[in-house]
Design a protein around this motif. Structure first.
Motif, PDB file in Angstrom:
ATOM      1  N   MET A   1       0.839  -1.213   0.000  1.00 31.42           N
ATOM      2  CA  MET A   1       0.000   0.000   0.000  1.00 31.42           C
ATOM      3  C   MET A   1       0.872   1.262   0.000  1.00 31.42           C
ATOM      4  O   MET A   1       1.846   1.337   0.736  1.00 31.42           O
ATOM      5  N   ALA A   2       0.438   2.234  -0.801  1.00 29.51           N
ATOM      6  CA  ALA A   2       1.187   3.502  -0.839  1.00 29.51           C
ATOM      7  C   ALA A   2       0.945   4.289   0.441  1.00 29.51           C
ATOM      8  O   ALA A   2      -0.055   4.091   1.130  1.00 29.51           O
ATOM      9  N   MET A   3       1.884   5.186   0.721  1.00 29.85           N
ATOM     10  CA  MET A   3       1.753   6.010   1.932  1.00 29.85           C
ATOM     11  C   MET A   3       1.222   7.391   1.571  1.00 29.85           C
ATOM     12  O   MET A   3       1.442   7.881   0.467  1.00 29.85           O
ATOM     13  N   GLU A   4       0.566   8.026   2.515  1.00 32.41           N
ATOM     14  CA  GLU A   4       0.047   9.383   2.340  1.00 32.41           C
ATOM     15  C   GLU A   4       1.234  10.364   2.479  1.00 32.41           C
ATOM     16  O   GLU A   4       1.802  10.509   3.561  1.00 32.41           O
ATOM     17  N   ILE A   5       1.631  11.020   1.358  1.00 35.46           N
ATOM     18  CA  ILE A   5       2.819  11.904   1.486  1.00 35.46           C
ATOM     19  C   ILE A   5       2.503  13.347   1.081  1.00 35.46           C
ATOM     20  O   ILE A   5       3.408  14.168   0.964  1.00 35.46           O
ATOM     21  N   THR A   6       1.216  13.649   0.903  1.00 33.49           N
ATOM     22  CA  THR A   6       0.854  15.017   0.485  1.00 33.49           C
ATOM     23  C   THR A   6       1.409  16.085   1.427  1.00 33.49           C
ATOM     24  O   THR A   6       2.045  17.044   0.973  1.00 33.49           O
ATOM     25  N   PRO A   7       1.220  15.952   2.760  1.00 35.77           N
ATOM     26  CA  PRO A   7       1.708  17.026   3.653  1.00 35.77           C
ATOM     27  C   PRO A   7       3.218  17.244   3.527  1.00 35.77           C
ATOM     28  O   PRO A   7       3.693  18.386   3.555  1.00 35.77           O
ATOM     29  N   ILE A   8       3.955  16.132   3.388  1.00 32.39           N
ATOM     30  CA  ILE A   8       5.433  16.275   3.302  1.00 32.39           C
ATOM     31  C   ILE A   8       5.807  17.005   2.008  1.00 32.39           C
ATOM     32  O   ILE A   8       6.655  17.901   2.003  1.00 32.39           O
ATOM     33  N   LEU A   9       5.138  16.636   0.888  1.00 32.61           N
ATOM     34  CA  LEU A   9       5.453  17.275  -0.401  1.00 32.61           C
ATOM     35  C   LEU A   9       5.114  18.765  -0.358  1.00 32.61           C
ATOM     36  O   LEU A   9       5.843  19.596  -0.911  1.00 32.61           O
ATOM     37  N   LEU A  10       4.020  19.114   0.307  1.00 37.46           N
ATOM     38  CA  LEU A  10       3.658  20.534   0.405  1.00 37.46           C
ATOM     39  C   LEU A  10       4.642  21.288   1.299  1.00 37.46           C
ATOM     40  O   LEU A  10       5.064  22.404   0.990  1.00 37.46           O
ATOM     41  N   SER A  11       5.033  20.642   2.419  1.00 36.24           N
ATOM     42  CA  SER A  11       5.989  21.296   3.335  1.00 36.24           C
ATOM     43  C   SER A  11       7.353  21.490   2.658  1.00 36.24           C
ATOM     44  O   SER A  11       8.073  22.449   2.957  1.00 36.24           O
ATOM     45  N   ALA A  12       7.696  20.573   1.741  1.00 36.91           N
ATOM     46  CA  ALA A  12       9.002  20.681   1.060  1.00 36.91           C
ATOM     47  C   ALA A  12       9.053  21.896   0.139  1.00 36.91           C
ATOM     48  O   ALA A  12      10.113  22.228  -0.407  1.00 36.91           O
ATOM     49  N   GLN A  13       7.888  22.571  -0.033  1.00 36.95           N
ATOM     50  CA  GLN A  13       7.868  23.786  -0.876  1.00 36.95           C
ATOM     51  C   GLN A  13       7.560  25.029  -0.041  1.00 36.95           C
ATOM     52  O   GLN A  13       7.269  26.093  -0.580  1.00 36.95           O
ATOM     53  N   SER A  14       7.643  24.859   1.288  1.00 36.07           N
ATOM     54  CA  SER A  14       7.292  25.965   2.195  1.00 36.07           C
ATOM     55  C   SER A  14       8.319  27.092   2.084  1.00 36.07           C
ATOM     56  O   SER A  14       9.490  26.877   1.787  1.00 36.07           O
ATOM     57  N   LEU A  15       7.862  28.327   2.325  1.00 42.23           N
ATOM     58  CA  LEU A  15       8.775  29.473   2.335  1.00 42.23           C
ATOM     59  C   LEU A  15       9.638  29.467   3.591  1.00 42.23           C
ATOM     60  O   LEU A  15      10.706  30.075   3.644  1.00 42.23           O
ATOM     61  N   ASP A  16       9.162  28.772   4.627  1.00 40.31           N
ATOM     62  CA  ASP A  16       9.901  28.692   5.892  1.00 40.31           C
ATOM     63  C   ASP A  16      11.008  27.632   5.750  1.00 40.31           C
ATOM     64  O   ASP A  16      10.737  26.441   5.584  1.00 40.31           O
ATOM     65  N   ALA A  17      12.244  28.104   5.815  1.00 42.15           N
ATOM     66  CA  ALA A  17      13.382  27.208   5.547  1.00 42.15           C
ATOM     67  C   ALA A  17      13.410  26.017   6.498  1.00 42.15           C
ATOM     68  O   ALA A  17      13.731  24.892   6.107  1.00 42.15           O
ATOM     69  N   LYS A  18      13.019  26.261   7.749  1.00 41.79           N
ATOM     70  CA  LYS A  18      13.074  25.174   8.744  1.00 41.79           C
ATOM     71  C   LYS A  18      12.084  24.065   8.360  1.00 41.79           C
ATOM     72  O   LYS A  18      12.412  22.878   8.340  1.00 41.79           O
ATOM     73  N   VAL A  19      10.848  24.480   8.013  1.00 44.72           N
ATOM     74  CA  VAL A  19       9.817  23.506   7.608  1.00 44.72           C
ATOM     75  C   VAL A  19      10.270  22.767   6.346  1.00 44.72           C
ATOM     76  O   VAL A  19      10.143  21.543   6.217  1.00 44.72           O
ATOM     77  N   ARG A  20      10.820  23.551   5.414  1.00 52.81           N
ATOM     78  CA  ARG A  20      11.243  22.977   4.122  1.00 52.81           C
ATOM     79  C   ARG A  20      12.351  21.936   4.324  1.00 52.81           C
ATOM     80  O   ARG A  20      12.276  20.822   3.805  1.00 52.81           O
ATOM     81  N   ASN A  21      13.369  22.290   5.098  1.00 60.79           N
ATOM     82  CA  ASN A  21      14.504  21.384   5.304  1.00 60.79           C
ATOM     83  C   ASN A  21      14.070  20.085   5.987  1.00 60.79           C
ATOM     84  O   ASN A  21      14.530  18.997   5.643  1.00 60.79           O
ATOM     85  N   GLU A  22      13.160  20.239   6.946  1.00 62.97           N
ATOM     86  CA  GLU A  22      12.689  19.050   7.678  1.00 62.97           C
ATOM     87  C   GLU A  22      11.925  18.114   6.721  1.00 62.97           C
ATOM     88  O   GLU A  22      12.108  16.891   6.731  1.00 62.97           O
TER      89      GLU A  22
END
Length: 872
Positions: A1-22
């Motif tokens: 089964m695939a995993m839900e990764i939408t939140p991570i993909l959206l956070s990886a485009q965040s303007l906040d560098a800390k959120v993005r890096n994590e």
């Protein structure tokens, strides 16, 4: 089964560098821990129309980057990773990708098309996705299938054809792909998006259509559809259709005859009246035809016999209409095109094509161009004067010297006066034209030149004044001085007409290099390159005192760069560029002065301060500078001979750094070359450093990270080291020969259909032979028997190379030379070997028939060596 990764993909485009890096770290961790599930989850995200566009977009990018990379090593690693994923998961991913082609979101469809092609590039050659083409074609045959699905499918077919080679599909599949694509171009059935995708797909599929183009009916149909598409309402579709015609011109030149009337009409109308993007492709069509015909003429001049490829002389037949059309384009300049050489517009494309036409038909172009030149060169409008000069400069390569010389003699004065034109465009093109005149029609060594003692001083005076002009004009003037100096190199008489002008030229070039209005470093590097050519081409007897005076000036400038205040990264970059240029000038001065016995002492006396400067430059740690400094050090080593040993304790650490520099592999390659220079200079005095050097070289050969282009020079370097230290090479022989065996195996298995691999294979073979030659000669006087166990393998490798149909001349020379070294070094021990490997008789026979005197000489020597063995 695939995993839900939408939140991570959206956070990886965040303007906040800390959120993005994590988020990026989370994605990396998921990828490393469970790649199959990671790729499946990305595919699910991409395929799901409920998901945000941003997360789907990133999912597609990450998916594509998990399958492909620019770097060949990285790409191979990714392919291997994909190959070991279990089939059920790969099938799910592929199904999801195919389903995404029907998405309502254009960007998701587009990304999916690209990813499918990347998977196809891995699987189709391995026969692991046989149903792919069928699935795609299925989308095209659904009568009421949505236009978006058809557009995405055609885009996918185009990308797949781009990724795989034409051997990967069976003819039925090719026929079906072409049918789908050509039908997709049909105006009546489809909207513009589908037709554009189909036309672009045809461009990528043309290479597959060899059999179809051999069939007259199919060919007529394809050509008809492409020509109709070139008249579409939409400019983008017309442009794509002309791109197809450009490709057809080079791929299927030999069957174009019946269509040329139509194609001339089409291209001519496009050039005269269509949008620039379309007109540029129409001109490119004729440039492609020129390229084909130039290549055919070169082939016919070297090959005899009647059964060669077809030469239809399209350019000659179209000449009287084609040249006026191209001349018209020269009048369509843009106001700022002289400022930027990378601008590509109608005028530049027309001039380039005109130059190719001149190379194709030679003298016949001149009477068609000269009336245009004469009519426009005196007009008030600068556009006309610039176009006339551009036309004249464009036709200088191709026509005979006899045809051009009177025209250039008559026009030279005019060109020199035009360097004072009030318009910068005109001056820029005039300087370019002068540099072409000097490059192509000034060669005293070959007995012809438009320059004579009467006009030389005026020419030099005009150039030295014009080099003070606007930076882009000054840069072209540097080019003219470059070719002016180069023409006098190797002139027969003991004297060079240019010698008296040298002090003025050198001083003006140094001033030009110091200019601060160059904007970027282009003018500066042009001035230094020209200075190098002036020094290199000068007559050493007449100019040694001038070059001797130049030496401390350049050393002083280099010294000043070492004391600059470096505040910003721009400062560092400028410092590096200037240092690289100055090291380049020093290299040329060292080579020039050490080339004659009378002037060599000048270099030897200055070698200590020069070397101190080079070592200080190496301490600055910039890769471009390291390349130039290393090359200059190589020249100094060559000049100094065994004396160079005194610099080795200090230099050795930089050699080690260079040999370990995998990132900037050019630095590594040049360092390997310099090690060879040092060995040749120092002979056995290099011995104390050989353990370290050999250890680095072996490590470099074993490394999968190091760019493959560095590996051939390393084998040549083995030969240099063995030659320098003789029997002391014994301790390295096993590891060196093991590496040479492996490399010979790679040569035997290499893909010879790829141009790049052919070149690399030739470099590798040549360097292996050079290594064997150096080792054989190194052991010859003390321990020749060491090489006896390896002689059989070497002969096998030479035979392998001899049997190759496409053999490079330089490889032939190296192979014949090493065969002579084998007989010379091992003597009567090789008698049985040569008796059992009689191919050498045919090989030498072929070489003795060659027109290349050097090859004949080498073959003669080898024949004598082997004959001596056979009678022993």
């Amino acid at each position: 089964m695939a995993m839900e990764i939408t939140p991570i993909l959206l956070s990886a485009q965040s303007l906040d560098a800390k959120v993005r890096n994590e988020a990026e770290a989370n994605l990396r961790q998921f990828q490393e821990q469970n790649l199959p599930l990671f790729l499946l989850s990305l595919s699910v995200e991409l395929a799901n129309n409920e998901k945000p566009n941003e997360s789907r977009r990133l999912a597609g990018i990450v998916l594509k980057n998990s399958l492909d990379a620019k770097d060949a090593m990285r790409k191979e690693h990714l392919v291997q990773q994909w190959m070991v994923i279990e089939i059920s998961i790969k099938s799910q991913i592929k199904d999801l990708l195919l389903r995404t082609l029907g998405s309502s979101v254009q960007e998701a469809r587009h990304t999916s098309a690209q990813v499918i092609a990347k998977v196809a590039s891995i699987e189709v050659p391995r026969k692991q996705w046989p149903e792919l083409i069928g699935s795609l074609l299925n989308n095209m045959t659904q009568q009421d299938g949505p236009a978006a699905l058809k557009q995405a499918t055609l885009e996918t077919l185009g990308y797949v054809c781009e990724e795989i080679s034409s051997q990967e599909l069976v003819q039925d599949e090719v026929n079906n792909v072409l049918t789908a694509v050509v039908q997709g171009m049909n105006l009546a059935q489809h909207g513009p998006e589908v037709r554009l995708a189909a036309t672009r797909a045809l461009y990528n599929a043309l290479e597959f259509a060899q059999t179809n183009f051999e069939n007259e009916m199919e060919r007529n149909y394809i050509m008809k559809v492409v020509c109709e598409t070139a008249l579409s309402k939409e400019a983008e579709i017309r442009q794509a259709a002309f791109e197809c015609l450009v490709s057809i011109a080079s791929t299927y030149y030999d069957v174009l005859e019946p269509y040329m009337q139509t194609l001339f009409q089409l291209t001519s109308n496009a050039v005269k009246g269509d949008e620039e993007t379309v007109a540029l492709q129409a001109i490119e069509f004729w440039s492609s035809i020129c390229d084909e015909e130039i290549e055919l003429q070169e082939y016919m001049s070297t090959e005899s016999g009647d059964s060669g490829p077809v030469h239809s002389q399209f350019i000659k037949k179209a000449l009287s209409s084609l040249v006026p059309m191209l001349l018209e384009t020269l009048l369509k300049q843009e106001e700022d095109q002289d400022q930027d050489d990378s601008i590509w517009n109608l005028s530049m494309a027309g001039g380039t094509c005109l130059g190719l036409v001149a190379r194709t038909v030679g003298d016949d172009v001149v009477p068609l161009v000269m009336p245009f030149v004469e009519a426009n060169i005196v007009k008030q409008d600068w556009h006309c004067r610039e176009a006339a000069t551009f036309a004249f400069g464009s036709i200088l390569e191709g026509p005979s010297i006899d045809k051009l010389t009177p025209l250039v003699n008559a026009g030279l004065d005019f060109l020199l006066n035009a360097m004072k034109d009030e318009n910068n465009h005109v001056k820029d093109t005039t300087a370019w034209t002068l540099s072409r005149v000097f490059e192509l029609l000034h060669s005293p060594a070959n007995g012809f030149s438009v320059i004579c003692p009467e006009n030389l001083h005026r020419i030099v005076a005009v150039l030295l004044e014009s080099v003070n002009d606007a930076p882009h004009v000054a840069e072209k003037v540097c080019g003219a001085i470059y070719y002016l100096a180069q023409g006098y190199e190797d002139a027969e008489s003991g004297s060079s007409l240019l010698s008296p002008c040298l002090p003025g030229i050198i001083s003006q070039l140094l001033k030009t290099a110091e200019r601060t209005d160059g904007g970027d470093s282009k003018l500066r590097s042009s001035a230094y390159e020209t200075l190098n050519e002036v020094v290199r081409s000068s007559n050493i007897v007449e100019t040694s005192h001038i070059i001797t005076e130049l030496l401390p000036v350049i050393m002083n400038k280099l010294g000043q760069t070492l004391d600059l205040q470096i505040v910003t990264s721009d400062d560092r970059e400028k410092q590096g560029d200037v240092q690289a240029s100055l090291c380049g000038v020093l290299q040329v001065i060292i080579q020039k002065l050490s080339s004659a016995d009378e002037t060599k002492p000048i270099i030897l006396q200055a070698s200590d301060p020069i070397m101190i400067l080079f070592l200080r430059v190496l301490a600055c740690r910039s890769s471009t500078v390291h390349e130039e400094a290393m090359l200059a050090i190589g020249a100094l080593a060559y000049a100094s001979g065994p004396e160079f040993g005194k610099y080795m304790p200090e230099l050795y650490k930089y050699l080690e750094m260079g040999l370990q520099n995998f990132e900037e592999y050019q630095v590594c390659a040049i360092t390997v070359g310099v090690v060879g220079d040092i060995c040749r200079a120092m002979d056995d005095k290099v011995l104390p450093y050989c353990d370290g050097i050999m250890s680095h070289l072996i490590h470099d050969l074993q490394s999968a990270e190091l760019h493959r282009s560095v590996k051939p020079p390393i084998f040549s370097c083995f030969g240099d080291i063995a030659l320098a230290i003789g029997e002391q090479f014994l301790k390295y022989i096993e590891s060196a020969i093991t590496m040479m065996h492996s490399a010979a195996q790679i040569c035997a298995q290499m893909n010879t259909s790829d141009e790049e691999f052919i070149d690399y294979g030739n470099q590798l073979k040549r360097s292996i032979f050079e290594a064997y030659s150096g080792i054989l000669q190194g052991f010859k006087n003390s321990k020749p028997e060491v090489m006896l166990p390896h002689a059989g393998h070497l002969l096998q490798f030479i035979e392998l190379v001899f049997r190759e149909s496409q053999r490079d001349e330089s490889v032939t020379k190296a192979a014949v030379a090493v065969m002579g070294d084998l007989a010379d070094s091992l003597g009567s021990n090789t008698k049985i070997l040569f008796r059992d490997n009689t191919f050498y008789v045919d090989f030498l026979g072929e070489c003795l028939q060659s027109d290349d005197e050097q090859l004949k000489e080498t073959a003669n020597w080898t024949q004598v060596m082997i004959a001596r063995v056979m009678v022993s």
